[in-house]
Design an enzyme around this catalytic site. Structure first.
Site, PDB file in Angstrom:
ATOM      1  N   LYS A   1      24.282  39.014  33.142  1.00 46.14           N
ATOM      2  CA  LYS A   1      25.570  39.172  33.679  1.00 46.14           C
ATOM      3  C   LYS A   1      25.818  40.031  35.009  1.00 46.14           C
ATOM      4  O   LYS A   1      25.117  41.193  35.117  1.00 46.14           O
ATOM      5  CB  LYS A   1      26.329  40.028  32.575  1.00 46.14           C
ATOM      6  CG  LYS A   1      27.595  40.603  32.801  1.00 46.14           C
ATOM      7  CD  LYS A   1      28.621  39.408  32.682  1.00 46.14           C
ATOM      8  CE  LYS A   1      29.994  39.961  33.215  1.00 46.14           C
ATOM      9  NZ  LYS A   1      30.852  39.976  31.920  1.00 46.14           N
TER      10      LYS A   1
ATOM     11  N   HIS B   1      31.435  38.641  36.295  1.00 42.61           N
ATOM     12  CA  HIS B   1      32.587  39.443  36.402  1.00 42.61           C
ATOM     13  C   HIS B   1      33.167  39.121  37.802  1.00 42.61           C
ATOM     14  O   HIS B   1      32.717  39.751  38.624  1.00 42.61           O
ATOM     15  CB  HIS B   1      32.412  40.737  36.137  1.00 42.61           C
ATOM     16  CG  HIS B   1      33.815  41.624  36.155  1.00 42.61           C
ATOM     17  ND1 HIS B   1      34.351  42.173  34.911  1.00 42.61           N
ATOM     18  CD2 HIS B   1      34.806  41.924  37.111  1.00 42.61           C
ATOM     19  CE1 HIS B   1      35.812  42.540  35.322  1.00 42.61           C
ATOM     20  NE2 HIS B   1      35.870  42.455  36.546  1.00 42.61           N
TER      21      HIS B   1
ATOM     22  N   HIS C   1      36.099  35.350  32.028  1.00 45.44           N
ATOM     23  CA  HIS C   1      37.746  35.599  31.878  1.00 45.44           C
ATOM     24  C   HIS C   1      38.418  35.622  33.155  1.00 45.44           C
ATOM     25  O   HIS C   1      38.925  36.249  33.516  1.00 45.44           O
ATOM     26  CB  HIS C   1      37.747  36.992  31.318  1.00 45.44           C
ATOM     27  CG  HIS C   1      36.799  38.007  32.079  1.00 45.44           C
ATOM     28  ND1 HIS C   1      36.745  38.302  33.468  1.00 45.44           N
ATOM     29  CD2 HIS C   1      35.965  39.007  31.469  1.00 45.44           C
ATOM     30  CE1 HIS C   1      35.723  39.055  33.824  1.00 45.44           C
ATOM     31  NE2 HIS C   1      35.334  39.678  32.653  1.00 45.44           N
TER      32      HIS C   1
ATOM     33  N   ASP D   1      36.466  38.190  25.548  1.00 44.83           N
ATOM     34  CA  ASP D   1      36.344  39.688  26.144  1.00 44.83           C
ATOM     35  C   ASP D   1      37.121  40.813  25.159  1.00 44.83           C
ATOM     36  O   ASP D   1      37.691  41.746  25.714  1.00 44.83           O
ATOM     37  CB  ASP D   1      37.114  39.607  27.305  1.00 44.83           C
ATOM     38  CG  ASP D   1      36.593  40.629  28.367  1.00 44.83           C
ATOM     39  OD1 ASP D   1      35.771  41.391  27.978  1.00 44.83           O
ATOM     40  OD2 ASP D   1      37.193  40.783  29.506  1.00 44.83           O
TER      41      ASP D   1
HETATM   42  O1  DOR Z   1      38.713  45.345  30.501  1.00 39.89           O
HETATM   43  C1  DOR Z   1      37.622  45.053  30.448  1.00 39.89           C
HETATM   44  N1  DOR Z   1      36.946  45.918  29.547  1.00 39.89           N
HETATM   45  N2  DOR Z   1      37.086  44.517  31.297  1.00 39.89           N
HETATM   46  C2  DOR Z   1      35.678  44.500  31.493  1.00 39.89           C
HETATM   47  O2  DOR Z   1      35.202  43.871  32.410  1.00 39.89           O
HETATM   48  C3  DOR Z   1      34.683  45.474  30.715  1.00 39.89           C
HETATM   49  C4  DOR Z   1      35.565  45.519  29.246  1.00 39.89           C
HETATM   50  C5  DOR Z   1      34.884  46.885  28.652  1.00 39.89           C
HETATM   51  O3  DOR Z   1      33.706  46.835  28.567  1.00 39.89           O
HETATM   52  O4  DOR Z   1      35.558  47.756  28.045  1.00 39.89           O
HETATM   53 ZN    ZN Z   2      34.236  41.775  29.212  1.00 39.51          ZN
END
Ligand code: DOR
Ligand code: ZN
Length: 348
Positions: free
Chosen positions: A104, A141, A179, A252
């Site tokens: 990732k 990401h 996402h 996600d």
């Molecule tokens: O909204 C999010 N929460 N986006 C991310 O990329 C990480 C995730 C998290 O780990 O809370």
């Molecule tokens: Zn995520």
């Protein structure tokens, strides 16, 4: 006219999931394991999962956290967290382990626990080359982190400045653009070679950015990449329901204690695991495309990751039910998406 009352699908997989660790994991994991056969497990723990050995230990903790009824029914698909220092031998170890299914890329500072992420993609070229050679997918990401760039444009600019050069330089590398939130990303993926695919969350299919500001500031609708304009939501819906094999389910689902979301500087992340497949079913139904849900949720991701398709089945019934207002989260409170609202579909 007869409306569909029951929907039977091949058991789906979640190709992007945060289960956290320890007692928090114990609280949220059963929601995912009940619905999904497998999930791609995000490595953004503190400290992050940067080696195969750490991934193996995390996998063991996940398997032991499963309640008895769900043991042997759920397979965590582990990932490594890419850093500037990830070395080619680590990629080889990951590949040979058989338990690591992707690496990732978090641009440093892009989101929750991304401080150890990549500062400059060029520093990762040796690792990416090893991934291309060993057929290890890169999960991205897709947001630039330059604070001078508007937060709503960060995905679009990532496509031009990071994703396009990476795809050009490593044409054999399989990449999942995770996402996606914009029309530009959906169009880019649709037009790209088959080595590029994308996951789409239920919340980005269900809401546009107005949800964050409905009558006041709504921290439980804040995630990264942030919700976008309505025309982007519509483009994502078209992509998810298009029948294209390049788009598949990745929730996600990202739980945070309520107090850390309802906060002066609230955390990014939306918890959807409590009703994931039902939320997707509603979005597909609203688009008049329930017949396309199974491929999106159960086939396309498995095919892209070169995993066997699941054979077990699940059934959803048209039975209105109320989403709980809150869920216990290891002594804290977790506010699920659409808390207190009614949903039309329920998994039996
Ligand atoms: O909204 C999010 N929460 N986006 C991310 O990329 C990480 C995730 C998290 O780990 O809370
Ligand atoms: Zn995520």
């Amino acid at each position: 006219m007869n409306t569909l009352q029951e929907l039977t699908l091949t058991r789906p997989d979640d190709f992007h999931l945060h289960v956290r660790d320890d007692a928090q994991m114990q609280a949220v994991l059963p929601f995912s394991a009940r619905q999904f056969a497998r999930a791609i497990i995000m490595p953004n723990l503190k400290p992050p999962v940067v080696t195969t050995a750490l991934a193996a230990a995390y996998r063991d903790r996940i398997l032991s956290a499963l309640p008895d009824a769900l043991k042997h029914r759920f397979e965590p698909l582990m990932t490594l967290y890419l850093t500037d220092d990830t070395a080619p031998p680590e990629i080889l170890r990951a590949k040979n382990s058989g338990i690591v299914h992707g690496v990732k890329l978090y641009p440093a500072g892009a989101t929750t626990n991304s401080a150890a992420g990549v500062t400059d993609i060029a520093r990762c070229y040796a690792a990416l080359e090893a991934m291309e050679k060993n057929d290890m997918p890169l999960l991205v990401h897709g947001e630039v982190t330059d604070p001078s760039i508007d937060i709503f444009d960060r995905e679009k600019i990532f496509i031009d400045t990071v994703l396009t050069p990476v795809i050009r330089r490593f044409p054999g590398l399989r990449v999942v653009f995770e996402h996606i939130t914009t029309q530009e990303a959906a169009d880019f993926v649709a037009a790209a070679p088959d080595t590029l695919a994308a996951t789409i969350t239920a919340h980005h299919l269900r809401y546009n950015r107005n949800a964050i500001f409905q009558g006041g500031i709504r921290p439980h609708y804040y995630c990264l990449p942030v919700l976008k304009r309505e025309h982007h939501r519509q483009a994502l819906t078209r992509a998810a329901t298009s029948g294209s094999k390049k788009f598949f389910l990745g929730t996600d689902s990202a739980p945070h204690p309520c107090a850390l979301k309802e906060n002066d500087c609230g955390c990014a992340g939306i918890f959807t695991a409590h009703a994931a497949i039902e939320l997707y079913a509603e979005a597909f139904e609203q688009a008049g495309a329930l017949d396309r849900l199974e491929a999106f949720a159960s086939f396309n991701g498995a095919d892209f990751y070169r995993l066997p398709r699941n054979t077990a089945r699940i059934t959803l019934r048209k039975t209105p039910w109320q989403i709980p207002e809150r869920i216990d989260f290891a002594g804290d409170m977790l506010i699920p998406l659409a808390a207190g609202e009614m949903l039309g579909w329920k998994m039996l």
